[in-house]
Scaffold this active site. Sequence first.
Site, PDB file in Angstrom:
ATOM      1  N   ALA A  14      16.103  11.152  39.912  1.00  0.00           N
ATOM      2  CA  ALA A  14      17.282  11.407  40.732  1.00  0.00           C
ATOM      3  C   ALA A  14      18.001  10.094  41.045  1.00  0.00           C
ATOM      4  CB  ALA A  14      16.874  12.126  42.020  1.00  0.00           C
ATOM      5  N   HIS A 237       0.080  24.056  42.470  1.00  0.00           N
ATOM      6  CA  HIS A 237       0.142  24.341  41.026  1.00  0.00           C
ATOM      7  C   HIS A 237      -1.149  25.042  40.601  1.00  0.00           C
ATOM      8  CE1 HIS A 237       0.536  23.760  36.710  1.00  0.00           C
ATOM      9  NE2 HIS A 237       1.758  23.299  36.886  1.00  0.00           N
ATOM     10  N   ARG A 298       4.490  30.218  39.487  1.00  0.00           N
ATOM     11  CA  ARG A 298       3.317  29.460  39.932  1.00  0.00           C
ATOM     12  C   ARG A 298       2.659  30.011  41.194  1.00  0.00           C
ATOM     13  NH1 ARG A 298       5.594  23.383  38.703  1.00  0.00           N
ATOM     14  NH2 ARG A 298       5.385  23.634  36.454  1.00  0.00           N
ATOM     15  N   GLU A 404      13.654  15.548  44.482  1.00  0.00           N
ATOM     16  CA  GLU A 404      12.617  16.334  45.146  1.00  0.00           C
ATOM     17  C   GLU A 404      12.712  16.223  46.663  1.00  0.00           C
ATOM     18  OE1 GLU A 404       8.660  16.093  43.505  1.00  0.00           O
ATOM     19  OE2 GLU A 404       7.782  17.028  45.285  1.00  0.00           O
TER      20      GLU A 404
HETATM   21  C1  LIG Z   1       1.902  15.587  37.468  1.00  0.00           C
HETATM   22  C2  LIG Z   1       3.278  16.176  37.605  1.00  0.00           C
HETATM   23  C3  LIG Z   1       3.925  16.685  36.498  1.00  0.00           C
HETATM   24  C4  LIG Z   1       5.200  17.227  36.621  1.00  0.00           C
HETATM   25  N1  LIG Z   1       5.823  17.740  35.521  1.00  0.00           N
HETATM   26  C5  LIG Z   1       7.068  18.280  35.648  1.00  0.00           C
HETATM   27  C6  LIG Z   1       7.746  18.823  34.516  1.00  0.00           C
HETATM   28  O1  LIG Z   1       7.248  18.825  33.407  1.00  0.00           O
HETATM   29  N2  LIG Z   1       8.975  19.360  34.718  1.00  0.00           N
HETATM   30  C7  LIG Z   1       9.586  19.378  35.931  1.00  0.00           C
HETATM   31  O2  LIG Z   1      10.714  19.870  36.045  1.00  0.00           O
HETATM   32  N3  LIG Z   1       8.968  18.836  37.013  1.00  0.00           N
HETATM   33  C8  LIG Z   1       7.746  18.282  36.894  1.00  0.00           C
HETATM   34  N4  LIG Z   1       7.123  17.755  38.003  1.00  0.00           N
HETATM   35  C9  LIG Z   1       7.903  17.533  39.229  1.00  0.00           C
HETATM   36  C10 LIG Z   1       8.783  16.285  39.031  1.00  0.00           C
HETATM   37  O3  LIG Z   1       8.077  15.316  38.306  1.00  0.00           O
HETATM   38  C11 LIG Z   1       9.239  15.648  40.336  1.00  0.00           C
HETATM   39  O4  LIG Z   1       9.693  16.624  41.220  1.00  0.00           O
HETATM   40  C12 LIG Z   1      10.365  14.660  40.072  1.00  0.00           C
HETATM   41  O5  LIG Z   1      10.010  13.751  39.057  1.00  0.00           O
HETATM   42  C13 LIG Z   1      10.761  13.911  41.328  1.00  0.00           C
HETATM   43  O6  LIG Z   1      11.731  12.954  40.980  1.00  0.00           O
HETATM   44  P1  LIG Z   1      12.513  12.165  42.103  1.00  0.00           P
HETATM   45  O7  LIG Z   1      13.491  11.305  41.401  1.00  0.00           O
HETATM   46  O8  LIG Z   1      13.023  13.089  43.127  1.00  0.00           O
HETATM   47  O9  LIG Z   1      11.403  11.276  42.812  1.00  0.00           O
HETATM   48  P2  LIG Z   1      10.300  10.273  42.233  1.00  0.00           P
HETATM   49  O10 LIG Z   1      10.266  10.214  40.772  1.00  0.00           O
HETATM   50  O11 LIG Z   1       9.052  10.596  42.970  1.00  0.00           O
HETATM   51  O12 LIG Z   1      10.820   8.872  42.718  1.00  0.00           O
HETATM   52  C14 LIG Z   1      10.800   8.513  44.076  1.00  0.00           C
HETATM   53  C15 LIG Z   1      11.320   7.106  44.192  1.00  0.00           C
HETATM   54  O13 LIG Z   1      11.454   6.780  45.564  1.00  0.00           O
HETATM   55  C16 LIG Z   1      10.861   5.545  45.826  1.00  0.00           C
HETATM   56  N5  LIG Z   1      10.416   5.559  47.228  1.00  0.00           N
HETATM   57  C17 LIG Z   1       9.645   6.461  47.852  1.00  0.00           C
HETATM   58  N6  LIG Z   1       9.462   6.117  49.135  1.00  0.00           N
HETATM   59  C18 LIG Z   1      10.148   4.983  49.322  1.00  0.00           C
HETATM   60  C19 LIG Z   1      10.330   4.113  50.421  1.00  0.00           C
HETATM   61  N7  LIG Z   1       9.773   4.339  51.616  1.00  0.00           N
HETATM   62  N8  LIG Z   1      11.093   3.012  50.240  1.00  0.00           N
HETATM   63  C20 LIG Z   1      11.648   2.722  49.040  1.00  0.00           C
HETATM   64  N9  LIG Z   1      11.505   3.511  47.976  1.00  0.00           N
HETATM   65  C21 LIG Z   1      10.764   4.622  48.119  1.00  0.00           C
HETATM   66  C22 LIG Z   1       9.761   5.401  44.810  1.00  0.00           C
HETATM   67  O14 LIG Z   1       9.447   4.055  44.590  1.00  0.00           O
HETATM   68  C23 LIG Z   1      10.419   6.038  43.589  1.00  0.00           C
HETATM   69  O15 LIG Z   1      11.217   5.098  42.925  1.00  0.00           O
HETATM   70  C24 LIG Z   1       5.830  17.254  37.889  1.00  0.00           C
HETATM   71  C25 LIG Z   1       5.167  16.766  39.003  1.00  0.00           C
HETATM   72  C26 LIG Z   1       3.878  16.261  38.884  1.00  0.00           C
HETATM   73  C27 LIG Z   1       3.149  15.839  40.119  1.00  0.00           C
END
Ligand SMILES: Cc1cc2nc3c(=O)[nH]c(=O)nc-3n(C[C@H](O)[C@H](O)[C@H](O)COP(=O)(O)OP(=O)(O)OC[C@H]3O[C@@H](n4cnc5c(N)ncnc54)[C@H](O)[C@@H]3O)c2cc1C
Length: 668
Positions: A14, A237, A298, A404
């Site tokens: 994101a 999950h 799920r 997320e």
């Molecule tokens: C094992 C696994 C497999 C998955 N497979 C799938 C799939 O195949 N398909 C699908 O659609 N979804 C899948 N999901 C869900 C999906 O991976 C996540 O929902 C998604 O990647 C979240 O992305 P995001 O960019 O919101 O956050 P994230 O990728 O979690 O990134 C969060 C960011 O915020 C930063 N951050 C957090 N807290 C702080 C803070 N206090 N200060 C500064 N920075 C901070 C972190 O450093 C990171 O850069 C899976 C989840 C898991 C657990």
Amino acid sequence: MAEPRILVVGGGLAGLACTMRLAELGVHVDLVSLVPVKRSHSVCAQGGINSVNALTRQQGDTEWKHFDDTVYGGDFLQHQPPVKEMADWGPRIVDLMDRLGVPFNRTTEGFRDQRRFGGTLYKRTSFAGATTGQQLLYALDEQVRRREVEGKVKKWEFWDFLAPVLDEHGRCRGAVCQDLVTMDFKAFPADAVVLATGGNGLIYGRSTMSMVCTGSAVSRAYQAGAWYGNGEFIQVHPTAIPGADKLRLMSESARGEGGRVWVPRKPQDARDPRDIPEAERYYFLEERYPKYGNLVPRDIATREIFDICTNDGLSVEKDRLCVYLDLTHIPRETLNRKLGGILEIYEKFQGVDPRAMPMKIFPAVHYSMGGLWVDYERGGDGGMVEGSPRNQQTNIPGLYAIGECDYQYHGANRLGANSLLSCIFSGLFVAPSLLAARGEAAGADEGSKLFDAEVRRQEERHRGLLARTAGDENPYQLHQELGNLMTRVATVVRRNDQLAEAYGEVCLMEERWRRCAVSDTGNWTNQNVVFTKALGDMFPVAKLIIKGALLRDECRGAHFKPQFAMPGIEATDPAEKRAEAERWCDRFEENTRKWLKSTIAACDAEGNPQISYQDVDTSLIPPRPRLYGLVGADVIEDVWKERQAARAAADGHAGQHAGTAAATVAAS
Ligand SMILES: Cc1cc2nc3c(=O)[nH]c(=O)nc-3n(C[C@H](O)[C@H](O)[C@H](O)COP(=O)(O)OP(=O)(O)OC[C@H]3O[C@@H](n4cnc5c(N)ncnc54)[C@H](O)[C@@H]3O)c2cc1C
């Protein structure tokens, strides 16, 4: 006017998608992340990303059906315009990622290969082996690096977001963050701040999520006044490897490629599973859900696996709850090509080759459907107005949330492979909204009193923690206790007495946290103090999850209270069946009126959640019973359709009358 500057916190899918798009629009971005962005949790995503595609279109699939599957799978708890917009963008997003170089698996003809995921009958999921998240993340990272070289993006890796900075009107003007190497504090003034900080699985101790997924940033925003939506909806999950340190996901893609879940019909049958004949195996998902089979949504698969182990006593092992996930009937070459990444994980951590031997798996905490409440502006086509400053904005003007960590797209249950889509979509879609929001704000200086005051407040909190050497509580032990409690009371099955008691226990743990001693008092890469801070910020969110669950007296998606379950039809006599179905539909309608509402938690001065409810926009697809595999579903569906038809006819009739009345008025 000074050049626009936006602070993006979080460099997962994101955050990177948002940063890329902002830089394209000419905006300067400060990108803050706890970990190097390529190590963000998104890198772990395995199975794939959803969108309608050429193959499914040939079978009659449309963006509308993807939208429908998503809201039906989510038990109608999400506002529909954002979900429709996301489904409409799906094909373009996957094409974009393809063009950016993501090595999606191909068919022999060179088309993108597709697999099926849960909660749909179409093969909508594009994938890059079983490391899709990694490939998507690296592709976006390349684009962001390019903009970094051009001077549009400045990355702040190993920085912790501590608090948003709000002005006297309550508008977000920037944030204060901490360098996790030097432990220095810095204010980041910004025209808008976007949180893209992912999920909070660590509140449950062990989960499938990365060890940085503490939810600290979201909790800090919540404590500063941002609302939290639908906190009680936590996805467990169905298939993970149980582990003492953490729980490792076995992606839904394993079932998408034909994996079958089963248990021996004889409890704890000690034979090698390969020697158990077909007739003595219980493929319970296939038998109970003939239409969706192993790919039911799920929440349902998880409850079934939990139920077969705890209530039916059919766990494969006696002392450790688990069922078989069997891939052994699929050729090795296919498994390696399509699922290599996850099979290596199983082999590495279990020492067993899953190509040759059924895996042992059990459900695990995985995803948070809830998150920061965000707004949207509805457009004329039922989707969103692109560029509206309201899109993805929290209730704090100038503070946004995407990925997320927002609550917007998945309702009461997320469909597999829809999260990567919602993360990239919300990241791309929010960018022009941030520019528009800027018009409403005039910049403030880094040196202004506002920022100095927040930096000082954070420095004092930090010093206070370092000074706590005499405390009698160990933060890591306390975290384990919190995780065990949350896993026991707020996962697959929830009961009001346990939840009420747990709320009190979490409050006591929060008190104990104030006595936590940090063993490292140094001021250089002090992870001990960073973790202790994050732990302190888990309690307010744990409380809102529990309270939301306690108050919601119904079953919806991942939130299941046996006391309020609506079982299928028991009668066999046709007339009695019909009468029972009528009663079932009455109850469903009553429950919809009462509970089809988003839970909104606001943090009070004591750190406790104040819960209110908000209506959900279901104007595009009327809510209907979620009948996957329910006994008597056919009769219930008949009754339901008749009621809908009668309503539509009555509305049409009323509409005709209204039309006549209007014509009469016009004529007179
Ligand atoms: C094992 C696994 C497999 C998955 N497979 C799938 C799939 O195949 N398909 C699908 O659609 N979804 C899948 N999901 C869900 C999906 O991976 C996540 O929902 C998604 O990647 C979240 O992305 P995001 O960019 O919101 O956050 P994230 O990728 O979690 O990134 C969060 C960011 O915020 C930063 N951050 C957090 N807290 C702080 C803070 N206090 N200060 C500064 N920075 C901070 C972190 O450093 C990171 O850069 C899976 C989840 C898991 C657990």
